[in-house]
Design a protein around this motif. Structure first.
Motif, PDB file in Angstrom:
ATOM      1  N   THR A 211     142.086  84.908 -33.120  1.00  6.62           N
ATOM      2  CA  THR A 211     141.354  84.402 -31.968  1.00  6.62           C
ATOM      3  C   THR A 211     139.862  84.421 -32.279  1.00  6.62           C
ATOM      4  N   TRP A 212     139.242  83.261 -32.137  1.00  2.00           N
ATOM      5  CA  TRP A 212     137.808  83.090 -32.392  1.00  2.00           C
ATOM      6  C   TRP A 212     137.118  82.878 -31.041  1.00  2.00           C
ATOM      7  N   SER A 213     135.993  83.566 -30.811  1.00  3.14           N
ATOM      8  CA  SER A 213     135.291  83.459 -29.533  1.00  3.14           C
ATOM      9  C   SER A 213     133.851  82.992 -29.750  1.00  3.14           C
ATOM     10  N   TYR A 214     133.401  82.100 -28.858  1.00  2.00           N
ATOM     11  CA  TYR A 214     132.053  81.543 -28.928  1.00  2.00           C
ATOM     12  C   TYR A 214     131.482  81.434 -27.523  1.00  2.00           C
ATOM     13  N   ARG A 215     130.161  81.517 -27.425  1.00  2.71           N
ATOM     14  CA  ARG A 215     129.513  81.417 -26.120  1.00  2.71           C
ATOM     15  C   ARG A 215     128.180  80.693 -26.264  1.00  2.71           C
ATOM     16  N   THR A 216     127.913  79.789 -25.330  1.00  5.66           N
ATOM     17  CA  THR A 216     126.612  79.114 -25.318  1.00  5.66           C
ATOM     18  C   THR A 216     125.596  79.992 -24.593  1.00  5.66           C
ATOM     19  N   THR A 217     124.346  79.900 -24.998  1.00  3.56           N
ATOM     20  CA  THR A 217     123.281  80.622 -24.307  1.00  3.56           C
ATOM     21  C   THR A 217     122.388  79.680 -23.514  1.00  3.56           C
ATOM     22  N   HIS A 218     122.757  78.404 -23.493  1.00  2.00           N
ATOM     23  CA  HIS A 218     122.087  77.406 -22.668  1.00  2.00           C
ATOM     24  C   HIS A 218     123.152  76.590 -21.957  1.00  2.00           C
ATOM     25  N   PRO A 219     122.868  76.067 -20.776  1.00  2.00           N
ATOM     26  CA  PRO A 219     123.869  75.253 -20.082  1.00  2.00           C
ATOM     27  C   PRO A 219     124.172  73.969 -20.853  1.00  2.00           C
ATOM     28  N   MET A 220     125.362  73.436 -20.621  1.00  2.00           N
ATOM     29  CA  MET A 220     125.842  72.296 -21.405  1.00  2.00           C
ATOM     30  C   MET A 220     126.640  71.363 -20.501  1.00  2.00           C
ATOM     31  N   ALA A 221     126.509  70.069 -20.725  1.00  2.00           N
ATOM     32  CA  ALA A 221     127.341  69.081 -20.051  1.00  2.00           C
ATOM     33  C   ALA A 221     128.735  69.081 -20.672  1.00  2.00           C
ATOM     34  N   THR A 222     129.744  68.793 -19.867  1.00  2.00           N
ATOM     35  CA  THR A 222     131.120  68.793 -20.360  1.00  2.00           C
ATOM     36  C   THR A 222     131.321  67.813 -21.504  1.00  2.00           C
ATOM     37  N   GLU A 223     130.620  66.681 -21.483  1.00  2.00           N
ATOM     38  CA  GLU A 223     130.797  65.663 -22.526  1.00  2.00           C
ATOM     39  C   GLU A 223     130.328  66.147 -23.892  1.00  2.00           C
ATOM     40  N   LEU A 224     129.590  67.272 -23.925  1.00  2.00           N
ATOM     41  CA  LEU A 224     129.027  67.772 -25.179  1.00  2.00           C
ATOM     42  C   LEU A 224     129.808  68.939 -25.760  1.00  2.00           C
ATOM     43  N   ALA A 225     130.930  69.307 -25.129  1.00  2.00           N
ATOM     44  CA  ALA A 225     131.742  70.416 -25.635  1.00  2.00           C
ATOM     45  C   ALA A 225     132.342  70.049 -26.987  1.00  2.00           C
ATOM     46  N   GLN A 226     132.426  71.054 -27.860  1.00  2.00           N
ATOM     47  CA  GLN A 226     133.002  70.841 -29.192  1.00  2.00           C
ATOM     48  C   GLN A 226     133.842  72.038 -29.605  1.00  2.00           C
ATOM     49  N   VAL A 227     135.060  71.769 -30.012  1.00  2.00           N
ATOM     50  CA  VAL A 227     135.928  72.758 -30.654  1.00  2.00           C
ATOM     51  C   VAL A 227     136.527  72.099 -31.886  1.00  2.00           C
ATOM     52  N   SER A 228     136.339  72.732 -33.044  1.00  2.00           N
ATOM     53  CA  SER A 228     136.897  72.244 -34.304  1.00  2.00           C
ATOM     54  C   SER A 228     137.916  73.254 -34.816  1.00  2.00           C
TER      55      SER A 228
END
Length: 493
Positions: A211-228
């Motif tokens: 399990t890999w975990s990531y968190r943004t520290t700035h707000p983001m629009a849904t269209e800009l989400a990325q998971v590879s």
């Protein structure tokens, strides 16, 4: 978004009622009228987004089964604030199976309407209430590649959600007007690597899976989400001011891609020299072995097709300028996001402007010559797709058709004209103020025009009305000899 180069509905209020019956195996709402898909009134995407609440954060848990044709198990948590009193609320979601919904810990009834998930909680939501919504669902990567959402790569998956496809991956308020913080937890076979927007905050091995975990520290629009997810190598380097730079590449391509990837720190320095500090916690490229037909500015981790870097028919200056196009979007489109999709010209026009300026300054590819060519084609572009700030809706079933030439060089041409009109010094001040004043927020065309007028010290209303909304391209300041080619072909039906 940049296409890979080739050799209104009214806002509605929710109807209210007081009666809710719930059954343990399948909650059913009673006494409320039939659910309708809602929207926030964006003329280009009438049913996108939802009124009545403001999302603060998403917490998305994905479990990848190891095959990119099979659905992922998922749980999407949403923290929001109600901006009006509600008996039910809508989320954008399609192309997945919902298994259960909870609101503030209690089971909630749900149904679907169009591409909306309509939720009826046990208790009425009052304005100002905090909402904690949890949706257990699947996330299905099957289907045509051009519909957006999950992109199937040769060894896994990546995301391409622009403009309205994030809700094909996870339930959301899928409009850039409602930005939020994101946490991702991705569980995948341990032979693979999972990477997402933001900073890595944890990695836990469970034998055959990790399990890999990531968190943004700035707000983001849904269209800009990325998971590879794939057989990837993550390469690390340092950018300006110690900025972490990470690239996610197919493991077999590390050496062939390295000459391109090592250019990113100097490109970051170049952009910072033009418009100020990079706005996020890190940056890098995710290179996907897939044919999408475009590159995409997913926040902190831009998506690129592998072939852009490996097809030798693409000259080096072109590849580098495309890299700068997506990098520029981190300021224009990601940090400063469009309030409406008709503000798209501010994203793509700016990215195209800095792409062209970079090619001019580093490779001798004349900016003025490119703008003169754009001017010559501009009337045709406007006839085919509308003026820059009033684009026509995408063709039915072809959402990517919103990204027409008029929003790229047709909109960069507006910035060239503005620089001619107010002078280079004022234009450069405007660019820096724009990204600083609206960092981590959303902004409109009117906001940009007002700031330009403030900095220029005069009313620019007539200038922007003509350049952004006119059917014909106005005369270019300083170049009275420039001509736009006559529009002779019939407009595509």
């Amino acid at each position: 978004m940049l296409l890979t180069p080739r050799p209104p509905a009214p806002r509605r209020r929710w109807l209210r009622a007081a009666v809710l019956t719930a059954a343990s195996a399948g909650l059913v709402a009673a006494a409320l009228p039939a659910a309708d898909p809602l929207g926030i009134g964006d003329p280009l995407f009438p049913h996108l987004g939802n009124p009545g609440y403001d999302v603060l954060a998403y917490d998305i848990d994905l479990t990848y089964p190891g095959k990119n044709t099979e659905p992922l198990d998922a749980v999407t948590g949403i923290e929001a604030i109600a901006t009006e009193s509600l008996d039910r609320l809508n989320l954008d979601f399609t192309h997945g199976t919902v298994r259960s919904v909870r609101v503030n810990g209690a089971p909630a009834a749900y149904s679907t309407s169009g591409e909306d998930l309509v939720i009826t909680p046990e208790e009425r939501i009052e304005r100002g209430d905090t909402l904690r919504i949890s949706v257990t669902h699947t996330s299905d990567p099957s289907g045509p590649a051009d519909t957006g959402g999950w992109v199937r790569t040769s060894d896994g998956l990546a995301m391409a959600n622009q403009a309205d496809a994030a809700h094909r991956v996870f339930p959301s308020n899928d409009h850039p007007a409602d930005k939020a913080y994101f946490t991702f937890r991705v569980t995948a076979p341990s032979t693979l690597t999972a990477v997402a927007n933001g900073l890595a905050v944890g990695r836990t091995e469970h034998g055959a899976t990790t399990t890999w975990s990531y968190r943004t520290t700035h707000p983001m629009a849904t269209e800009l989400a990325q998971v590879s997810i794939g057989r990837s190598t993550v390469l690390h380097r340092t950018g300006p001011h110690g900025l972490p730079v990470r690239d996610v590449v197919p493991a077999a391509d590390e050496k062939v891609l390295e000459p391109w990837l090592r250019k990113t720190p100097e490109q970051l320095e170049w952009m910072e020299g033009k418009i100020g500090p990079y706005p996020f916690e890190n940056y890098g490229l995710v290179v996907a072995d897939a044919e999408t037909g475009f590159e995409l500015e997913t926040q902190t981790l831009s998506l690129f097709e592998r072939r852009l870097f490996t097809d030798r028919r693409y000259p080096a200056w072109l590849v580098e300028s495309v890299m700068v196009h997506e990098l520029a979007h981190q300021w224009f489109g990601d940090s400063v996001s469009p309030r409406r999709w008709s503000d798209l010209w501010l994203n793509e026009g700016h990215a195209s402007w800095y792409e062209a300026l970079y090619a001019d300054e580093t490779a001798g590819k004349s900016l003025e010559r490119r703008m003169k060519a754009a001017y010559g084609a501009s009337d045709g572009w406007r006839a085919a797709g509308g003026p820059p700030a009033a684009p026509e809706p995408p063709s039915p079933g072809q959402k990517i058709s919103l990204f027409r030439p008029v929003v790229y060089d047709g909109s960069a041409l507006v910035f060239y004209a503005l620089r001619q009109e107010i002078g280079t010094e004022a234009f450069e001040q405007l660019e820096r103020r724009w990204v600083a004043d609206h960092r981590d927020g959303t902004a409109t065309t009117d906001d940009f025009a007002a700031l330009a007028g403030e900095i220029a010290g005069r009313d620019l209303t007539a200038f922007f009305k003509a350049w952004l909304y006119g059917k014909k391209t106005p005369a270019m300041p300083g170049h009275p000899d420039w001509r736009s080619a006559p529009v002779t072909a019939a407009k595509p039906g």
